[in-house]
Design a protein around this motif. Structure first.
Motif, PDB file in Angstrom:
ATOM      1  N   ARG A 931      38.520 -11.838  90.518  1.00  0.00           N
ATOM      2  CA  ARG A 931      38.650 -13.198  90.037  1.00  0.00           C
ATOM      3  C   ARG A 931      37.270 -13.734  89.678  1.00  0.00           C
ATOM      4  N   PRO A 932      37.135 -14.382  88.517  1.00  0.00           N
ATOM      5  CA  PRO A 932      35.827 -14.931  88.155  1.00  0.00           C
ATOM      6  C   PRO A 932      35.361 -15.942  89.183  1.00  0.00           C
ATOM      7  N   ARG A 933      34.168 -15.799  89.599  1.00  0.00           N
ATOM      8  CA  ARG A 933      33.608 -16.671  90.626  1.00  0.00           C
ATOM      9  C   ARG A 933      32.793 -17.767  89.969  1.00  0.00           C
ATOM     10  N   SER A 934      33.124 -18.989  90.330  1.00  0.00           N
ATOM     11  CA  SER A 934      32.386 -20.127  89.812  1.00  0.00           C
ATOM     12  C   SER A 934      31.210 -20.415  90.744  1.00  0.00           C
ATOM     13  N   TYR A 935      30.084 -20.709  90.150  1.00  0.00           N
ATOM     14  CA  TYR A 935      28.901 -21.015  90.944  1.00  0.00           C
ATOM     15  C   TYR A 935      28.029 -21.954  90.142  1.00  0.00           C
ATOM     16  N   SER A 936      27.174 -22.641  90.845  1.00  0.00           N
ATOM     17  CA  SER A 936      26.270 -23.593  90.209  1.00  0.00           C
ATOM     18  C   SER A 936      25.018 -22.872  89.756  1.00  0.00           C
ATOM     19  N   HIS A 937      24.612 -23.112  88.507  1.00  0.00           N
ATOM     20  CA  HIS A 937      23.414 -22.490  87.963  1.00  0.00           C
ATOM     21  C   HIS A 937      22.211 -23.385  88.257  1.00  0.00           C
ATOM     22  N   PRO A 938      21.084 -22.832  88.669  1.00  0.00           N
ATOM     23  CA  PRO A 938      19.940 -23.691  89.039  1.00  0.00           C
ATOM     24  C   PRO A 938      19.335 -24.429  87.869  1.00  0.00           C
ATOM     25  N   ASP A 939      19.544 -23.938  86.631  1.00  0.00           N
ATOM     26  CA  ASP A 939      18.910 -24.567  85.477  1.00  0.00           C
ATOM     27  C   ASP A 939      19.787 -25.614  84.813  1.00  0.00           C
ATOM     28  N   THR A 940      21.027 -25.798  85.218  1.00  0.00           N
ATOM     29  CA  THR A 940      21.920 -26.745  84.574  1.00  0.00           C
ATOM     30  C   THR A 940      22.888 -27.281  85.605  1.00  0.00           C
ATOM     31  N   ALA A 941      23.456 -28.465  85.270  1.00  0.00           N
ATOM     32  CA  ALA A 941      24.436 -29.075  86.176  1.00  0.00           C
ATOM     33  C   ALA A 941      25.822 -28.494  86.019  1.00  0.00           C
ATOM     34  N   MET A 942      26.025 -27.681  84.983  1.00  0.00           N
ATOM     35  CA  MET A 942      27.335 -27.094  84.743  1.00  0.00           C
ATOM     36  C   MET A 942      27.588 -25.944  85.700  1.00  0.00           C
ATOM     37  N   THR A 943      28.867 -25.754  85.981  1.00  0.00           N
ATOM     38  CA  THR A 943      29.288 -24.649  86.830  1.00  0.00           C
ATOM     39  C   THR A 943      29.436 -23.398  85.971  1.00  0.00           C
ATOM     40  N   ALA A 944      28.832 -22.291  86.425  1.00  0.00           N
ATOM     41  CA  ALA A 944      28.851 -21.043  85.667  1.00  0.00           C
ATOM     42  C   ALA A 944      29.984 -20.156  86.144  1.00  0.00           C
ATOM     43  N   THR A 960      32.266   1.173  79.910  1.00  0.00           N
ATOM     44  CA  THR A 960      31.079   0.327  79.877  1.00  0.00           C
ATOM     45  C   THR A 960      31.477  -1.080  80.292  1.00  0.00           C
ATOM     46  N   LEU A 961      30.835  -1.601  81.282  1.00  0.00           N
ATOM     47  CA  LEU A 961      31.118  -2.943  81.773  1.00  0.00           C
ATOM     48  C   LEU A 961      30.068  -3.889  81.233  1.00  0.00           C
ATOM     49  N   LEU A 962      30.547  -4.937  80.554  1.00  0.00           N
ATOM     50  CA  LEU A 962      29.668  -5.950  79.997  1.00  0.00           C
ATOM     51  C   LEU A 962      30.030  -7.293  80.609  1.00  0.00           C
ATOM     52  N   ALA A 963      29.079  -8.120  80.816  1.00  0.00           N
ATOM     53  CA  ALA A 963      29.284  -9.419  81.465  1.00  0.00           C
ATOM     54  C   ALA A 963      28.783 -10.520  80.559  1.00  0.00           C
ATOM     55  N   LEU A 964      29.553 -11.628  80.546  1.00  0.00           N
ATOM     56  CA  LEU A 964      29.172 -12.841  79.830  1.00  0.00           C
ATOM     57  C   LEU A 964      29.252 -14.001  80.812  1.00  0.00           C
ATOM     58  N   THR A 965      28.327 -14.881  80.701  1.00  0.00           N
ATOM     59  CA  THR A 965      28.293 -16.053  81.577  1.00  0.00           C
ATOM     60  C   THR A 965      28.694 -17.288  80.777  1.00  0.00           C
ATOM     61  N   PHE A 966      29.802 -17.929  81.212  1.00  0.00           N
ATOM     62  CA  PHE A 966      30.285 -19.160  80.581  1.00  0.00           C
ATOM     63  C   PHE A 966      29.992 -20.319  81.519  1.00  0.00           C
ATOM     64  N   HIS A 967      29.904 -21.492  80.939  1.00  0.00           N
ATOM     65  CA  HIS A 967      29.621 -22.692  81.695  1.00  0.00           C
ATOM     66  C   HIS A 967      30.747 -23.698  81.468  1.00  0.00           C
ATOM     67  N   ILE A 968      31.301 -24.248  82.557  1.00  0.00           N
ATOM     68  CA  ILE A 968      32.373 -25.242  82.485  1.00  0.00           C
ATOM     69  C   ILE A 968      31.742 -26.589  82.161  1.00  0.00           C
ATOM     70  N   PRO A 969      32.174 -27.210  81.062  1.00  0.00           N
ATOM     71  CA  PRO A 969      31.494 -28.449  80.652  1.00  0.00           C
ATOM     72  C   PRO A 969      31.875 -29.651  81.491  1.00  0.00           C
ATOM     73  N   PHE A 970      32.960 -29.551  82.337  1.00  0.00           N
ATOM     74  CA  PHE A 970      33.422 -30.710  83.072  1.00  0.00           C
ATOM     75  C   PHE A 970      33.319 -30.460  84.573  1.00  0.00           C
ATOM     76  N   LYS A 971      33.232 -31.605  85.277  1.00  0.00           N
ATOM     77  CA  LYS A 971      33.423 -31.617  86.711  1.00  0.00           C
ATOM     78  C   LYS A 971      34.471 -32.689  87.032  1.00  0.00           C
ATOM     79  N   THR A 972      35.519 -32.315  87.796  1.00  0.00           N
ATOM     80  CA  THR A 972      36.667 -33.186  88.026  1.00  0.00           C
ATOM     81  C   THR A 972      36.775 -33.501  89.513  1.00  0.00           C
ATOM     82  N   GLU A 973      37.068 -34.789  89.811  1.00  0.00           N
ATOM     83  CA  GLU A 973      37.244 -35.234  91.178  1.00  0.00           C
ATOM     84  C   GLU A 973      38.503 -36.119  91.236  1.00  0.00           C
TER      85      GLU A 973
END
Length: 1283
Positions: A931-944, A960-973
């Motif tokens: 499962r893709p793991r969401s984590y906070s990136h130190p250089d941005t407020a978006m969750t990676a 061949t395993l390739l990885a891409l890092t996406f950033h979630i543009p929203f934070k919901t509460e």
């Protein structure tokens, strides 16, 4: 004769005459002569010269008028400096009759000759008075008479010596006074007469420019002064006089050479008839001195006499080593002065004179020094040994003794003439077996004797030079000895000495001596018949720029003739053992000779074409060599080859060294700049060049590089001492010829760069070779060989190291986003880059991408691809894309090896809906998709979110395993809001990206899982009534949007609700495109939704008041009511026990009396509980109500359920029972708490506790209410009446 004898022995002392009673003087002479020089006297000289302490001695002689100086006589050695009259007369009659008259005559004689230095000594013996007491007067009376008669104005000139023969204090005092007086008078006479003599001598020297002035006459005058200083044992002053005479004569000789002639120099220009050498065994050579006095001496005699006197004084001063230095200067100056004065000298006579003089000086030094001193100071004498050796060799050549044929009749006649000029042997050396005269005569008598003496002198001088560390001089003398061996027909001995000298010249950079010595070595090698060695030396001379073109061409022809003697024979291929194709018994001259490349040509530059020293396997790579040919004529080369060494470890697959600029291997290497030291010719470079190589230290576990450095492979040669000896001769570096071109062995190698049949012109030549690139690795160019027919010119190693790299690269597939960052929830374009490496993509090859639910590939039927290469223009192609549920197949266009294939695809990363975990998926290779793991990136407020894709490639069995890092543009509460029994849900969506979005179709729904629908089908469905705007809402960057829904139900609200928030979003400006994108989902869970209790509060003013006043007690009425029953998970508090607490943290109110207590509301049907509390407002104004807090009270018999989120407030009521809790006040908690602290030791007992309610379970109607408080009434009013 007496005067000459005195001067010859140099034992004379200052003359003091004695008149009067000779018997009396004779009796006192011994004591006087012994005691006079015991005490030193300070001699103060004129013209500011420093004073000196001298010991005065005297030569006491009987007074004679002939000893007094005549008019014009300036001799100081025979000059009487003091006159003494001795008398012991104590009888008046005797004084009047004889003594007085004798003293008068004595003084008259002194006055007539101008002598004023006299003294009268009256001796008081004491015995004469006893014999004739009738006529004896007191001694003082006789002394007074003498002083009155002869010493009217000089009373100190009459001295009394009392009882000289007795040993008494009076006698000793009398002697001391007499001796002091004599020393004083004698020193005064010295000062006066020497000053007068020096003035006369200075006047005579100033007349040297007048006609008729003679240097010989002046020489005798100044030498007289030197004799006096020597007589006074002032040897330093005496030496100064001779040095001044030497300098004056030298200046006249130099002026004569410049054209300023002096008449008196004519006597010194007469032909040399005697060359017997220096004579240093006599203090004074009276024969030569007489010749100087007569003006009939020659230059060699004058110089010889001057040096003999200087030598004597220097030995008296204990400075024998200065004698050797002055002697060497004298010999060279005499040879030069004879040439300047154009003195006629028999050929060889000057060599005889120098040889005899050198040996004479050496023998004189040996006579005054012991053997250890001579050995320790050989640096001072070795110059004389070398000069004598040189002159003996010159005499041997002149007399035919150094030739192979021996002396001729003409040589014998010349030898007879030279021996005749030596004259008879001097008496001082007749009995000496090793006298210079005998050595020279014996050396010129026969060839064998000459060779023996010459070799003895040469070996002695060379050993001395080596002992004092002057190796250059030793080798120069050895070279002279080698010339002697050559003239004697012994080239073997000559070659050894010449090689030694050559090594010294090469190490120090003397180019012309190197050339001359190599020519001599070449001659020796030809005489010895060593053709190979002669070939090496001829090759060096052929490339020597110090020789003219004809000589270089001649030596070059010798090399080419040697190489072409066996031209029909096939040359040995480079890399094969020398003579590999030669029969076991090869004919003479058939074996190839290997010489160093530096004697033939210099490799100055090496360049790879095309640029860059790193290519892939199979690529074309050319190496251009720039050779500077040293030969003066064009040379046809049969083969030019370069050996290679392959290091496969440095060329592992997939690694590429030196790509682009700044690579590990330069494409151009300038070898000439690397090996030529600045300021010195490259052909004369001394010492080996360091051979550097890389050193890597790798970890033994994972083979990772731990450290790197450089190591010198020939450190044992670089750091050794290079003193130029034959055994220590250094090997020349790449491109530089060695000292004598040592033979170079060819190394075997399988990989070779080769070209055949080329012609090297004099100067720079360019040769292009094709480098092999079939195997991957690092290729190092090791040796360069230029092959002629029978000669190989080999460069043993190239420095700096020249390398090129051939890499074999595995295909590499990478993916990069076209824009940063990648946003989840929106289609994003990524670029796939395929580096084909050694693999050729064929038709039908395809990439298999495993589809992922979290990141689907947005497929199209086809897309454009770009195929490029560094050496060719890029071309466009088309690839097809086919997709299924599990796999997306991408058909690749045909692509050659080592090309780059680029294409682009669109992917969509779904925003994770929430905390729920979906079922496991598996990739095409069988691996479970994580499962893709969401984590906070130190250089941005978006969750990676990291998304991985699995790609099956046709060139590998592995995925061949390739990885891409996406950033979630929203934070919901989310949050739950209450208004009595009414419930509201609020969702906050915050845009944390840098882009603007629009939100549409915002929805909130209850999520009811299928497996629970049967269990909950009796509960009516909840209704989410939206309180939001129906239009699209703009969500700008770093801004938030709040959405609100009211939750309603036909029945009671459940205790827990699972909700799903969804919204469509798209970038700002893309209206109507929401259907094209997946909705953004947000899952959350709400627990303990219903409101259990309500709290109402009211503040009652005091009786009779409409409003509350500050400082007055008011009543706070609290009404606590139960609205609903607890849920199943709250059955533990079914008895409905609550604890309330009234507190004011803002210090607006003071709670008086009871502030907390327990209430019981077991069910909703129970009547509300009312509590009255007295409070006092502390300030006036609209004050907020005091804070009323309601907590769940769990008694000690209730099961303790640890709650990590619950407050720890139960310690305050840990020991209170229900009745006590109702009457407890806040003020009494301190004592209760202290009591409770004592009981905390009972760890096993169950303790009551307080738990807070969840948000929304207790609704406070008075929350945020305010009450008007008036100020307190002021009774202190003062009336003021103004009149």
């Amino acid at each position: 004769m007496d005067k000459a004898a005195v001067i010859y022995t140099m034992e004379n002392k200052p003359i003091v005459t004695c008149a009067g009673d000779q018997a009396l003087f004779t009796s006192l002479y011994t004591s006087l002569a012994q005691q006079l020089p015991r005490e030193p006297m300070e001699w103060r000289r004129t013209y500011g010269r420093p004073p000196k302490m001298i010991h005065l001695e005297a030569n006491f002689v009987q007074f004679k008028e002939d000893l007094l100086p005549k008019d014009g006589t300036k001799a100081l050695l025979t000059f009487p400096f003091l006159h003494i009259y001795w008398t012991d007369c104590c009888d008046t009659e005797a004084y009047r009759n004889s003594v007085k008259e004798d003293v008068s005559r004595w003084q008259s004689s002194l006055r007539s000759h101008g002598s004023a230095d006299w003294v009268i000594i009256v001796v008081d013996g004491g015995d004469a008075r006893k014999k004739n007491k009738s006529n004896i007067l007191p001694r003082s009376s006789i002394v007074d008479k003498i002083r009155g008669d002869f010493c009217n104005k000089q009373n100190d000139r009459c001295v009394v010596l009392s009882e000289p023969m007795k040993d008494s204090s009076r006698s000793q005092e009398s002697w001391n006074a007499l001796l002091l007086k004599l020393r004083t008078l004698l020193l005064m006479s010295f000062t006066k007469n020497l000053g007068r003599f020096e003035d006369d001598m200075r006047t005579l020297r100033e007349k040297r420019t007048q006609p008729g002035w003679s240097f010989c006459q002046y020489f005798m005058v100044q030498e007289e002064l030197a004799f006096v200083f020597e007589m006074l044992q002032q040897f330093e002053d005496a030496l100064v006089q001779y040095d001044e005479l030497d300098a004056l004569f030298t200046q006249y000789v130099l002026n004569f050479a410049a054209g300023d002639t002096a008449k008196w120099l004519g006597s010194f220009c007469s032909p040399v008839s005697n060359w017997s050498g220096l004579l240093l065994r006599r203090p004074i050579d009276m024969e030569k001195r007489d010749g100087i006095q007569r003006g009939s001496t020659g230059l060699l005699d004058l110089r010889g006499y001057l040096f003999s006197r200087q030598c004597t004084l220097l030995i008296f001063l204990q400075r024998p080593w200065e004698v050797t230095r002055r002697a060497l200067e004298l010999l060279h100056n005499c040879v030069h002065e004879l040439r300047l004065l154009e003195v006629s000298v028999l050929e060889g006579a000057l060599d005889c004179w120098v040889f005899l003089s050198c040996l004479e000086v050496l023998h004189r030094i040996e006579s005054c020094c012991d053997q250890p001193q001579l050995a320790a100071n050989s640096a001072h004498t070795v110059g004389l040994w070398a000069y004598a050796t040189e002159k003996l060799k010159s005499l041997g050549k002149l007399c035919g003794l150094a030739s192979r044929q021996g002396p001729t009749s003409e040589d014998l006649n010349r030898t007879v003439d030279l021996l005749a000029g030596l004259g008879d042997e001097r008496p001082e050396t007749v009995n000496s077996l090793q006298s210079p005269y005998k050595k020279l005569k014996e050396a010129l008598s026969s060839v064998e004797a000459f060779e023996r003496h010459y070799l003895e002198l040469s070996q002695a001088a060379m050993e001395m030079y080596r002992a004092i560390g002057r190796r250059r001089s030793a080798r120069l003398l050895g070279k002279s000895l080698a010339e002697f061996y050559m003239s004697k027909g012994e080239p073997e001995q000559a070659e050894i000495l010449l090689s030694d000298a050559l090594a010294s010249y090469v190490s120090e950079g003397w180019s012309f001596p190197v050339t001359h010595t190599r020519k001599q070595i070449a001659e020796c090698q030809k005489l010895l018949g060593r053709s190979v060695d002669s070939l090496k030396t001829s090759a060096l001379l052929a490339g020597d720029a110090n020789l003219d073109a004809d000589e270089r061409t001649r030596f070059c022809r010798d090399v080419l003739d040697f190489a072409g003697d066996d031209g029909e024979r096939r040359p040995a291929a480079f890399g094969e053992p020398v003579g590999a194709d030669v029969p076991s018994c090869p004919p003479a001259g058939s074996v190839k000779s290997s010489l160093d490349m530096g004697v033939f040509a210099k490799l100055t530059r090496l360049q790879f074409r095309p640029d860059g020293a790193c290519v892939h396997s199979g690529a074309l790579l050319q190496v251009e060599l720039t050779l500077h040919c040293l030969m003066p004529v064009p040379v046809h080369v049969e083969e030019l080859a370069v050996s290679l060494h392959l290091d496969a470890e440095h060329g592992s697959k997939g690694q590429r060294h030196g790509s682009g600029t700044g690579g590990a291997f330069p494409d151009t290497v300038d070898l000439e700049a690397a090996v030529s030291p600045p300021g010195r010719p490259s052909s004369l470079s001394a010492g080996p060049v360091p051979e550097m190589d890389e050193a890597h230290d790798r970890s033994p576990t994972d083979n990772s590089l731990s450290s790197a450095g450089v190591v010198c492979k020939n450190a044992h040669l670089v750091i050794r001492r290079h003193d130029g000896s034959p055994q220590d001769e250094p090997r020349a570096p790449a491109g530089n010829p060695p000292t004598n071109a040592p033979t170079v062995a060819l190394k075997e190698g399988a990989r070779v760069l080769r070209t055949r049949d080329i012609t090297l012109e004099p100067g720079d030549n360019s040769v292009v070779l094709t480098a092999p690139s079939d195997e991957s690795g690092t290729y190092t160019l090791r040796q360069l060989c230029v092959a002629l027919a029978r000669v190989n010119f080999v460069l043993p190693h190239l420095y700096p190291a020249v390398q090129y790299h051939v890499y074999s690269q595995e295909p590499q597939l990478s993916v990069q986003p076209l824009s940063e960052p990648l946003l989840a929830g929106l289609p994003q374009t990524v670029k796939f880059t395929l580096l084909t490496g050694h693999y050729a993509v064929k038709k039908g090859d395809a990439l298999q991408l495993s589809n992922s639910h979290g990141m689907p590939v947005l497929t199209r039927a086809s897309c454009a691809a770009r195929v490029s290469n560094t050496s060719a223009a890029a071309r466009e192609s088309v690839l097809s894309v086919q997709s299924s549920d599990k796999v997306t197949s991408i058909s690749l266009p045909p692509t050659p090896p080592y090309h780059t294939l680029e294409f682009q695809l669109e992917v969509l990363c779904l925003i994770p809906p929430g905390p729920e975990r979906p079922a496991d998926e598996r990739l095409t290779n069988g691996e479970v998709r994580r499962r893709p793991r969401s984590y906070s990136h130190p250089d941005t407020a978006m969750t990676a979110v990291d998304q991985r894709m699995s790609i099956d490639c046709p060139w590998s069995i592995y995925s061949t395993l390739l990885a891409l890092t996406f950033h979630i543009p929203f934070k919901t509460e989310h949050s739950l809001l209450s208004a009595g029994n009414r419930k509201y849900i609020q969702v906050c969506v915050r845009n944390v990206s840098d882009s603007d979005f629009a939100l549409a179709q915002v929805k909130l729904a209850e999520k009811r899982p299928p497996r629970q629908e049967r269990e909950q089908q009796l509960r009516p469905e909840l209704e989410m009534r939206s309180l939001n705007a129906a239009a699209e809402q703009l969500l700008c960057s770093k801004q938030s949007v709040f959405c609100l829904w009211e939750v309603t139900s036909a029945g009671e609200l459940p205790s827990g609700v699972a909700c799903v928030f969804s919204a469509g979003f798209f970038p700002r400006g893309h209206r109507g495109a929401t259907d094209a994108f997946e909705l953004f989902h947000y899952h959350f869970q709400l627990d303990r939704v219903p409101t259990l209790y309500s709290v109402k509060a009211d503040i009652v003013p005091p009786a009779g008041e409409r409003h509350c006043r500050s400082g007055a007690l008011c009543g706070l009425e609290v009404l606590i009511a139960r609205l609903s029953s607890p849920a199943d998970d709250e059955k533990a508090d079914a008895d409905g026990k609550l604890m309330y607490e009234v507190a004011d943290s803002s210090s607006n109110w003071a709670v008086c009396g009871k502030s907390s207590g327990l209430v019981s509301l077991p069910s909703a049907a129970a009547s509300p509980h009312r509590v009255q509390i007295e409070v006092m407002p502390l300030f006036a104004g609209h004050l907020p109500f005091p804070k009323i807090q309601v907590l769940k009270y769990l008694p000690h018999n209730a099961a303790v359920q640890p709650d990590a989120d619950g407050p720890v407030e139960n310690d305050s009521l840990s020991l209170l029972d229900e009745a006590a809790a109702d009457t407890a006040s806040v003020r009494s908690r301190g004592s209760v708490q202290s009591l409770g602290e004592q009981q905390q030791q009972q760890r096993g007992a169950a303790m009551p506790r307080l738990d807070p309610f969840s948000p929304g379970q207790v609704f406070n109607h008075s929350h945020a209410r305010q009450v008007l408080v008036l100020p307190a009434a002021d009774d202190h009013i003062m009336e003021v009446h103004a009149t």
